[in-house]
Design an enzyme around this catalytic site. Structure first.
Site, PDB file in Angstrom:
ATOM      1  N   LYS A  96       0.844  -1.205   0.000  1.00 28.56           N
ATOM      2  CA  LYS A  96       0.000   0.000   0.000  1.00 28.56           C
ATOM      3  C   LYS A  96       0.878   1.253   0.000  1.00 28.56           C
ATOM      4  CE  LYS A  96      -1.873   1.793   4.005  1.00 28.56           C
ATOM      5  NZ  LYS A  96      -1.622   3.237   4.097  1.00 28.56           N
ATOM      6  N   ASN A  97       1.834   1.302   0.915  1.00 30.25           N
ATOM      7  CA  ASN A  97       2.603   2.533   1.090  1.00 30.25           C
ATOM      8  C   ASN A  97       3.585   2.810  -0.047  1.00 30.25           C
ATOM      9  OD1 ASN A  97       1.195   3.008   3.380  1.00 30.25           O
ATOM     10  ND2 ASN A  97       2.877   2.632   4.811  1.00 30.25           N
ATOM     11  N   CYS A 142      -5.943   8.375   9.089  1.00 31.68           N
ATOM     12  CA  CYS A 142      -6.160   7.798  10.412  1.00 31.68           C
ATOM     13  C   CYS A 142      -5.814   8.819  11.493  1.00 31.68           C
ATOM     14  CB  CYS A 142      -5.255   6.583  10.599  1.00 31.68           C
ATOM     15  SG  CYS A 142      -5.815   5.125   9.743  1.00 31.68           S
ATOM     16  N   ARG A 172      -0.008  14.718  13.071  1.00 32.09           N
ATOM     17  CA  ARG A 172       0.354  14.529  11.667  1.00 32.09           C
ATOM     18  C   ARG A 172       0.372  15.826  10.848  1.00 32.09           C
ATOM     19  NH1 ARG A 172      -1.878   8.886   9.439  1.00 32.09           N
ATOM     20  NH2 ARG A 172       0.248   8.716   8.749  1.00 32.09           N
ATOM     21  N   PRO A 173       1.201  16.774  11.242  1.00 35.18           N
ATOM     22  CA  PRO A 173       1.278  18.020  10.476  1.00 35.18           C
ATOM     23  C   PRO A 173       1.987  17.806   9.134  1.00 35.18           C
ATOM     24  CG  PRO A 173       2.913  18.003  12.218  1.00 35.18           C
ATOM     25  CD  PRO A 173       2.148  16.725  12.350  1.00 35.18           C
ATOM     26  N   ILE A 174       1.941  18.830   8.266  1.00 33.03           N
ATOM     27  CA  ILE A 174       2.671  18.719   6.993  1.00 33.03           C
ATOM     28  C   ILE A 174       3.697  19.843   6.860  1.00 33.03           C
ATOM     29  CG2 ILE A 174       0.936  17.386   5.711  1.00 33.03           C
ATOM     30  CD1 ILE A 174       0.075  20.071   4.412  1.00 33.03           C
ATOM     31  N   ASP A 188       4.055   1.047  12.227  1.00 33.38           N
ATOM     32  CA  ASP A 188       2.836   0.414  11.707  1.00 33.38           C
ATOM     33  C   ASP A 188       2.644  -1.006  12.231  1.00 33.38           C
ATOM     34  OD1 ASP A 188       2.187   2.662  10.342  1.00 33.38           O
ATOM     35  OD2 ASP A 188       2.770   1.939   8.363  1.00 33.38           O
ATOM     36  N   ILE A 193       7.132   7.328  17.180  1.00 36.91           N
ATOM     37  CA  ILE A 193       6.860   8.056  15.934  1.00 36.91           C
ATOM     38  C   ILE A 193       5.579   8.885  16.008  1.00 36.91           C
ATOM     39  CG2 ILE A 193       6.646   7.856  13.410  1.00 36.91           C
ATOM     40  CD1 ILE A 193       9.331   6.798  14.422  1.00 36.91           C
ATOM     41  N   ARG A 232      -9.054  -0.237   4.422  1.00 37.60           N
ATOM     42  CA  ARG A 232      -8.218   0.750   3.714  1.00 37.60           C
ATOM     43  C   ARG A 232      -6.864   0.179   3.351  1.00 37.60           C
ATOM     44  NH1 ARG A 232      -8.344   6.417   6.495  1.00 37.60           N
ATOM     45  NH2 ARG A 232      -6.690   6.623   4.982  1.00 37.60           N
TER      46      ARG A 232
HETATM   47  C1  UD1 Z   1       4.129   7.038   6.366  1.00 34.98           C
HETATM   48  C2  UD1 Z   1       3.270   5.813   6.196  1.00 34.98           C
HETATM   49  C3  UD1 Z   1       2.687   5.370   7.526  1.00 34.98           C
HETATM   50  C4  UD1 Z   1       3.797   5.191   8.551  1.00 34.98           C
HETATM   51  C5  UD1 Z   1       4.706   6.417   8.620  1.00 34.98           C
HETATM   52  C6  UD1 Z   1       5.913   6.227   9.506  1.00 34.98           C
HETATM   53  C7  UD1 Z   1       2.408   6.038   3.947  1.00 34.98           C
HETATM   54  C8  UD1 Z   1       1.225   6.255   3.066  1.00 34.98           C
HETATM   55  N1  UD1 Z   1       2.211   6.120   5.256  1.00 34.98           N
HETATM   56  O1  UD1 Z   1       3.278   8.064   6.853  1.00 34.98           O
HETATM   57  O2  UD1 Z   1       1.992   4.152   7.312  1.00 34.98           O
HETATM   58  O3  UD1 Z   1       3.227   4.971   9.809  1.00 34.98           O
HETATM   59  O4  UD1 Z   1       5.175   6.757   7.296  1.00 34.98           O
HETATM   60  O5  UD1 Z   1       6.653   5.143   9.080  1.00 34.98           O
HETATM   61  O6  UD1 Z   1       3.489   5.748   3.466  1.00 34.98           O
HETATM   62  N2  UD1 Z   1       5.766  14.842  10.762  1.00 34.98           N
HETATM   63  C9  UD1 Z   1       5.800  16.191  11.071  1.00 34.98           C
HETATM   64  N3  UD1 Z   1       5.710  17.096  10.054  1.00 34.98           N
HETATM   65  C10 UD1 Z   1       5.586  16.711   8.756  1.00 34.98           C
HETATM   66  C11 UD1 Z   1       5.560  15.327   8.445  1.00 34.98           C
HETATM   67  C12 UD1 Z   1       5.647  14.419   9.483  1.00 34.98           C
HETATM   68  O7  UD1 Z   1       5.907  16.571  12.226  1.00 34.98           O
HETATM   69  O8  UD1 Z   1       5.516  17.571   7.865  1.00 34.98           O
HETATM   70  C13 UD1 Z   1       5.828  13.864  11.869  1.00 34.98           C
HETATM   71  C14 UD1 Z   1       4.524  13.074  11.976  1.00 34.98           C
HETATM   72  O9  UD1 Z   1       3.547  13.781  12.730  1.00 34.98           O
HETATM   73  C15 UD1 Z   1       4.997  11.824  12.665  1.00 34.98           C
HETATM   74  C16 UD1 Z   1       6.388  11.610  12.076  1.00 34.98           C
HETATM   75  O10 UD1 Z   1       6.797  12.882  11.573  1.00 34.98           O
HETATM   76  O11 UD1 Z   1       5.094  12.022  14.042  1.00 34.98           O
HETATM   77  C17 UD1 Z   1       6.448  10.566  10.980  1.00 34.98           C
HETATM   78  O12 UD1 Z   1       5.637  10.935   9.910  1.00 34.98           O
HETATM   79  P1  UD1 Z   1       5.949  10.537   8.404  1.00 34.98           P
HETATM   80  O13 UD1 Z   1       7.206   9.739   8.323  1.00 34.98           O
HETATM   81  O14 UD1 Z   1       5.819  11.756   7.566  1.00 34.98           O
HETATM   82  O15 UD1 Z   1       4.720   9.578   8.114  1.00 34.98           O
HETATM   83  P2  UD1 Z   1       3.762   9.580   6.859  1.00 34.98           P
HETATM   84  O16 UD1 Z   1       4.523   9.845   5.615  1.00 34.98           O
HETATM   85  O17 UD1 Z   1       2.565  10.382   7.176  1.00 34.98           O
END
Ligand code: UD1
Length: 418
Positions: free
Chosen positions: A22-23, A116, A121-123, A304, A326, A396
Site C-alpha cells: 500500500k505505502n 487515520c 500529523r502536520p505537513i 505500523d 513516531i 483501507r
Molecule cells: C508514512 C506511512 C505510515 C507510517 C509512517 C511512519 C504512507 C502512506 N504512510 O506516513 O503508514 O506509519 O510513514 O513510518 O506511506 N511529521 C511532522 N511534520 C511533517 C511530516 C511528518 O511533524 O511535515 C511527523 C509526523 O507527525 C509523525 C512523524 O513525523 O510524528 C512521521 O511521519 P511521516 O514519516 O511523515 O509519516 P507519513 O509519511 O505520514
C-alpha cells in the site's frame, strides 16, 4: 458500517501470498502524474486507499484502466491542478499528489489531508521543503496554494526523516532545475521503490535507501511498466496473527530483509523462522515469550507494526514494554483490548503489557487501520466470538484479509451493518 465476526481459538496454518505494498503503491501512483504518457503498474493492492487515489487521478484528467492488480494510468491530458477537498480528507497520503502536480505543473491547490487519527500529523516539513525548492506557498481559507515559475534544486535537511516529506521532495524535484539533495531523508523500502520506478521512467535519483538522496532534474520521462514491492506491513501482520494462535505459515512473495526487525522480535518471542529466497516459514511455540519493542524510523521496528505486535503479546508469558516513538496517539486500540481481558497500562509513549492466559471475545471498535488489525489479532486468539466494528479502517490497508485468514483456517467473516 461493516464489522468482522471472528470465532477465535483456532490455530492458523497454511501458505499465503503477500499483496503489493500500500505505502509504495500510493506514491508510485502519484509519480505517474509526472510521466506525460502511459504507465503500467502491477501488484497494486485492491484496497480503499488505492481506489481513492485512482478517483483523484481520474478527477485530474488521467485515464485509468484497471484489471485486478494491474493499473494503466494515462496522464497525458491532465487538466486540473487541484485535489478535491472531500477526497483529500479521506486519507493523508493524498498530500504526495501535491509534490507530483507541482513537479509537473509548478502549481497545485489542496486542503489539509485527512487519514487515520493517530496523532497531529502536520505537513510542516512538506511545506518548508517546497519553499526551499523556490515554491511560493499561500494558505487561504483552509486551502494551500503552491506556485512558482521554476522549481530550483536545493539542499534540504529534514528535521525528522519523514516518509511523506521525502517522497514529496523527490516528486517535486524530478523536473527541477539543477540538483536537490535531501539530508536526513527517510530510508524506508517504499522510498527505494518510488525511486526505482521514477528512475525506470528516466529520472535521475541516487541514494534512495540511505539518508542522503540526490535528485538531478531531467527534462522528460518515458512510458514504463513497473511492479510494486510486496507489503512488508501486511507480511508482518500475517506473521503475528499466525504466531498469536501458535500456528505455522509459509508466507510467499515477501522480501524478508524488509521485515528483519519484525523477524528478530518474533524470534526473540520464541518463534522458529526460516528465511527462504522470496518466502518465510514461521513456526510459533505453544506460548510466546514477552518482548520489548521501540518503534523507530527504518531500519528500526516499524510504528505500523506496533499495535499488531502488542496485541500478539497480550497472551505471551511475562511483561512486555512497548515504546512508540513516531506517533503520539497510537495506543487508541488498547482500551478495546482491555475490554477483551488484556492487562495493559499506558504512560505517555510507553505501554506495559502483562500477558494473560486468554482473551475473551466481545464487541470492540477499530479506531484506525493498524489498531483495527490489532483487534483482529486479539479476536483470532480469544475464546468465543469477537465482533469488530468500523472495519472500513482495516479495509483501507489490507487486501482480502478475511479471505487470507480463512485460507489459514480462521473463522472470520464480514457482517454488513446498519
Ligand atoms: C508514512 C506511512 C505510515 C507510517 C509512517 C511512519 C504512507 C502512506 N504512510 O506516513 O503508514 O506509519 O510513514 O513510518 O506511506 N511529521 C511532522 N511534520 C511533517 C511530516 C511528518 O511533524 O511535515 C511527523 C509526523 O507527525 C509523525 C512523524 O513525523 O510524528 C512521521 O511521519 P511521516 O514519516 O511523515 O509519516 P507519513 O509519511 O505520514
Amino acid at each position: 458500517m461493516p464489522s468482522y465476526i471472528i470465532e477465535g481459538g483456532r490455530r492458523l496454518e497454511g501458505e499465503i501470498d503477500v499483496s503489493g505494498s500500500k505505502n509504495a503503491s500510493l506514491p508510485i501512483m502519484a509519480a505517474t502524474i509526472l510521466n506525460k504518457g502511459v504507465t503500467k503498474l502491477y501488484n497494486i493492492p485492491q484496497i480503499r486507499d488505492t481506489r481513492i487515489t485512482q478517483q483523484i487521478l481520474k478527477f485530474l484528467g488521467c485515464k485509468v484502466k484497471k484489471n485486478n492488480g494491474k493499473i494503466e494510468i494515462n496522464s497525458r491530458n491532465i487538466n486540473k491542478k487541484e485535489i478535491p477537498e472531500e477526497l483529500m480528507h479521506q486519507m493523508r497520503s493524498t498530500v504526495i499528489l501535491a509534490g507530483a502536480l507541482l513537479g509537473r505543473f509548478k502549481e497545485v491547490r489542496f486542503s489539509y489531508p485527512g487519514g487515520c487519527d493517530i496523532g497531529a500529523r502536520p505537513i510542516d516539513l512538506h511545506l518548508e521543503s517546497f519553499k526551499k525548492l523556490g515554491i511560493n506557498i499561500e494558505e487561504k481559507s483552509g486551502f494551500i496554494v503552491c506556485r512558482c515559475d521554476k522549481i530550483k534544486g536545493a539542499n534540504i535537511d529534514l528535521d525528522f526523516p519523514s516518509v511523506g516529506a521525502t517522497e514529496n521532495i523527490i516528486l517535486a524535484s524530478v523536473y527541477a532545475q539543477g540538483v536537490t539533495k535531501i539530508s536526513n531523508a527517510a530510508m524506508e523500502p517504499e522510498i527505494v521503490d518510488l525511486a526505482n520506478c521514477l528512475n525506470k521512467m528516466g529520472a535521475n535519483i541516487e541514494g534512495a535507501g540511505t539518508n542522503v538522496i540526490k535528485i538531478t532534474g531531467v527534462k522528460k520521462l518515458k512510458d514504463i511498466s513497473y511492479k510494486v514491492m510486496p507489503d512488508r506491513i501486511e507480511a508482518g501482520t500475517l506473521l503475528c496473527m499466525v504466531a498469536a494462535t501458535s500456528g505455522n505459515i509459509k508466507l510467499n512473495k515477501v522480501i524478508s530483509e524488509h521485515i528483519s526487525p519484525i523477524i528478530n522480535k518474533l524470534r526473540e518471542s520464541g518463534c522458529n523462522i526460516e528465511e527462504l529466497e522470496d518466502s518465510i516459514y514461521l513456526q510459533a511455540p505453544k506460548k510466546l515469550k514477552a518482548v520489548d519493542i521501540k518503534t523507530m524510523p527504518y531500519p528500526g521496528f516499524p510504528t505500523d507494526m506496533q499495535s499488531v505486535f502488542a496485541s500478539m503479546l497480550t497472551t505471551a508469558k511475562g511483561t512486555s514494554v512497548i515504546i512508540e516513538n513516531i506517533f503520539e496517539n497510537r495506543y487508541r486500540y488498547i482500551p478495546e483490548l482491555k475490554r477483551m481481558g488484556a492487562k495493559c497500562t499506558i504512560e505517555g509513549k510507553t505501554a506495559i503489557i502483562t500477558g494473560v492466559r486468554k482473551l475473551s471475545g466481545t464487541t470492540v471498535t477499530s479506531t484506525d487501520l493498524r489498531g483495527g488489525a490489532a483487534l483482529v489479532v486479539a479476536g483470532l486468539t480469544a475464546k468465543g466470538k469477537t465482533k469488530i466494528k468500523n472495519i472500513e479502517y482495516i479495509l483501507r490497508g489490507y487486501e482480502n484479509l478475511d479471505k487470507k485468514l480463512q485460507k489459514l483456517g480462521a473463522k472470520i467473516y464480514i457482517e454488513e451493518g446498519e
